[in-house]
Write an enzyme that holds these catalytic residues in place. Structure first.
Site, PDB file in Angstrom:
ATOM      1  N   ASP A 233      73.156   4.921  28.770  1.00  0.00           N
ATOM      2  CA  ASP A 233      72.631   5.872  27.783  1.00  0.00           C
ATOM      3  C   ASP A 233      71.178   5.597  27.398  1.00  0.00           C
ATOM      4  O   ASP A 233      70.500   6.468  26.847  1.00  0.00           O
ATOM      5  CB  ASP A 233      73.490   5.838  26.513  1.00  0.00           C
ATOM      6  CG  ASP A 233      74.854   6.445  26.749  1.00  0.00           C
ATOM      7  OD1 ASP A 233      74.993   7.240  27.699  1.00  0.00           O
ATOM      8  OD2 ASP A 233      75.788   6.133  25.994  1.00  0.00           O
TER       9      ASP A 233
ATOM     10  N   ILE B 173      81.584   9.311  37.502  1.00  0.00           N
ATOM     11  CA  ILE B 173      80.733   9.118  38.685  1.00  0.00           C
ATOM     12  C   ILE B 173      79.319   8.717  38.278  1.00  0.00           C
ATOM     13  O   ILE B 173      78.554   8.194  39.068  1.00  0.00           O
ATOM     14  CB  ILE B 173      80.648  10.366  39.584  1.00  0.00           C
ATOM     15  CG1 ILE B 173      80.079  11.561  38.821  1.00  0.00           C
ATOM     16  CG2 ILE B 173      81.996  10.725  40.164  1.00  0.00           C
ATOM     17  CD1 ILE B 173      79.641  12.680  39.752  1.00  0.00           C
TER      18      ILE B 173
END
Lengths: 324, 324, 324, 324
Positions: B128, B255
């Site tokens: 992130d 993924i």
């Protein structure tokens, strides 16, 4: 309506199209028309151009190469041809010429500034990342990833056959690709033109790796140091009694400069393009876009001339530790 | 011989193994032994460890995930269990604990500093990229490339069927992935939690794209804003009379956090690891590695606590221009 | 000059453009003009077409999706609209209509044969590979590789967190993708609609894998069996006392049908296209291209109607052995 | 407990590990132990082996290369060393030797059958796919995809610079890779050893492409025909007055044989391995696994000796049409 010229020049690289798109869309956003010349300076001389608008650059962001094509144009060294080029530019009422290129292309374009006072704006690109004055040039990240992925594959063979492998990467004058790739693939040795190693050090490194029980080794070689073919022949000859096996080589070549750009190159190329046009809109002239300490800024175009960016010796230190 | 402890904690990401390798090899380079604990804090409590040396980290540089495993360990909130953890650390004569993790893991480990005075060294990782105090955290570049490549594929379908597509990317509290991916894929709209857009703006953007003749559109949605499923249902309902076709969605999910790390992540993870150990060798304590303005530096570990990094609104501006 | 019609119909898949290129270039090679209709049957009804020649299909071989677009067209079920379609075909003097599609599209087009005697030539495509009468349909190999690469990434996370993961792949009525992907990723269990397994068998397989010391597991689930979300919820509930950890899931969705086609799909799509046109040139009518026992042949178009291809139970046997 | 021997021999290729895994797991499934020799015949002579069980082959399915290593072993031509090899095999009570290799390796192993009556079972692998008697050998599909992806990248450069490019692919005696890759990348010309073209035909093809307005061209060259370097020099010399620009070249080399295997290779390698062991269990002897007309079968091992598989001229025909 204001007009700007645009061209790509020098060797192609991934991210050029992303940058073209960004220049065109930002220009259109500020009500500026883009006259795009084909094949670099050749298109200027021959007035070979196309008008690009925001629709015509749809779908090119992820494509390698350059839709504007690129070519060498020795005639541009001749004042008479530059005059023709400038006359073409005048016909179009172009206020500034955006050149996506390396420092050679910047210097070429700058002659139009010196001769005729044309506003020249440079956006740096080269997979070698050795343009002086900017920490980043479009294409480098993709080239490094391309080389890394190729060497990841070669490593499978190298491990299975327990070989020493020399892989030649691009970098005629510069070791940036080699250094980055060397760390990324875990090379046992990385050879770059800026810090030449004597041959006996290379041999000792190979022998030490064998001693430590390494059954295979990857040597990343910048093309500016030597040809992989010659180096492997030389080492095979000199180490033939040392039981290191036959040293093989592979030249990665053109696969490094093609392919869909990485996220980093797409984003940087986009930001470079937006930034260049916005600085032009704000009235800046004769600058190159530079990326320094994590920020975009403008620098006088001349700053990149006749100098080269030099990698940090510290990288070598990291390579030495990690190739243990 | 000096000893350090090492663990990975929190969600896995590409580059953890590259960092483990760098920490281990640099430690060995400086004659330090590495006691590596498994499954984060769980391994500390259970004294579940392995000694890693430079040989045992061969061949992991290019692998996704973490060879040390990772897990949640709620018991670590309990002082009594932390005491057990610290006793294990003492048994090994560990001088510092290296934690490759996010700010949650840093705060957890820091309790061992507060309770027992243990030297804690944090290396930031999270796809992130929202750890306060550092411009970069290991895993982000690969996650962005993973998401971009997936959306490049979805674009083929979207174009062929002339659809509007909402693609949900990771980012529970943070829009960094979405913003970067939005630029990289040329999204028509990017939605992030830090700058909520009212629904009617989303609708207008869609309708405007259709008006301009765009036959398809990609909306990149950070998961923290809404679920793609719900947003698509909402928009399908609200736009059902507007001839925009059925809006479909895709959640990219896991993924994004797997796969072989990109060159950037391998190099950054390697540099972070080398730098962390070298600063420890030089006597620094209780720091996190940070990357700021293009340079590596150390910061007090507490700096990252209870804060989040916020993206630049300027990125939105670029997105708006380029999605023309 | 002879003329043929061409369209793509149904869900898009990688390889359609390679096949379009092959049909067009082969037709031109035999002096046949290609009238290409847009959006499948919709283009027929609305006479929305473009003339494709060998130049206009340059550079599309490696692209996903279809440059001819695709769409659903419910009006085609209505004789009156089919009559309009046929009249458009007649205006162009089209001798045969080439349909790159699945068996639904073949049946649709075949109505033009039944109603008006039009020569219909079918080229099979579907990522599901379940068209009766042919061992291969364009798109399957790329879809399988796309799914496999995604699961390879998910495996990194699964291993690091020691989880059980359910990955839902495409296949509403058919398990071909799931079976192939299951072998390719080494799935612990593969679930397909053709051979339903009782829930307790799934549970036992999971428990047995844990018993054998497997720290993680991948379950490949064809969407036709159940939704991954529901199955994971069900299994989490039923196994909650069994210490198998939280079972997570991921729906791969649209990333399976996009992207640049694999070599196999580019080559097969090219061969299918060349073969179809050459058989037409030789005078064959109302056939579909089929690939059987390693050879291309023609079959009556009707052969694929109302039947489905069924996978071999033997594949299950392989899966069982290899997931040991 | 029954025992079998296993080795990989000859050049490495993607899919070897998938096949090793399949042989080992299938053997264990039938209660057979696998004695795996390292570095091919070298391991037999030196009794350098490891016992592989189903756990030890976990996680290798997706890896390139061979965990058993591979090497040349000239001593195996000497009966005395073969005798040593056979004695080692006897010590282990091995009932059959499984050789994953090419026809050279099959012939080598077969000497153990002739000399000592050992049961030899061959599983065909070679990226060249030219083993006589089988339509497929492990590694071919991945090699073709590797080469295709590399040439896709080179095409970006070629288009941007409007060049003619010669790309040399593997295939010392055989054109299978070149032919498949030629179709897959849309090569303007494909040159293979089985059907030599006179130089003037190559020149004419280049000139014709230029005449038709093609601004760039890719020539795929199997290494068995000529070296790309020499051919490009020759053509540059002969065409220097023809305004075709400088012809460049690239040797793809080792990147073709490495990397994670494609889905097709993982599945085929798995099936070959399961099939080989099951036929052995059923009592078959001295066979090679073959894939013919879409089916697996066994053939006498000798069938592959001293013959080569020849590609179909029809492929050339397709290449001619599609390179229009």
């Amino acid at each position: 309506m204001k007009k700007i010229g645009l061209l790509t020049s020098g060797g192609d690289c991934p991210g050029l199209n992303a940058c073209i798109r960004a220049v065109v869309r930002t220009a259109n956003y500020y009500n500026i028309e883009v006259v795009a010349f084909k094949r670099g300076f050749k298109g200027l001389i021959e007035n070979d151009y196309t008008i690009l608008d925001y629709k015509s650059v749809a779908g090119i962001l992820q494509k390698g190469g350059t839709i504007l094509l690129t070519a060498r144009e020795p005639r541009f060294k001749d004042f008479n041809f530059r005059k023709i080029a400038y006359e073409n530019i005048q016909k179009h009422n172009i206020e500034a010429l955006f050149v996506i290129g390396g420092n050679g292309s910047f210097q070429g374009a700058y002659l139009l500034q010196k001769d005729f006072g044309l506003n020249i704006i440079g956006i740096p690109k080269t997979i070698d990342n050795d343009i002086y004055g900017t920490d980043y040039a479009i294409g480098f990240d993709t080239a490094v990833n391309n080389a890394m992925e190729a060497i990841d594959k070669i490593k499978d063979t190298t491990m299975s056959h327990e070989r020493i492998f020399i892989v030649e990467v691009m970098g005629r004058d510069s070791g940036f690709i080699a250094l980055e790739v060397g760390v990324a693939v875990g090379a046992e040795l990385t050879l770059i033109p800026e810090y030449p190693l004597p041959l006996h050090v290379i041999e000792e490194t190979i022998l030490k790796a064998k001693e430590k029980g390494k059954s295979f080794a990857i040597i990343v070689l910048a093309e500016g140091v030597a040809s992989a073919k010659e180096l492997s022949e030389l080492l095979n000859e000199r180490l033939k009694d040392k039981d290191v096996g036959e040293i093989r080589y592979q030249v990665l070549g053109y696969i490094q400069r093609g392919g869909s750009p990485s996220a980093y190159d797409r984003v940087m190329a986009s930001k470079f393009g937006v930034f260049a046009v916005e600085k032009f809109v704000q009235g800046e002239k004769n600058f190159m876009v530079a990326y320094e300490n994590g920020k975009l800024l403008t620098k006088p175009l001349e700053i990149s001339f006749n100098k080269v960016r030099i990698p940090n010796l510290e990288e070598y230190h990291i390579n030495n530790i990690l190739s243990m």
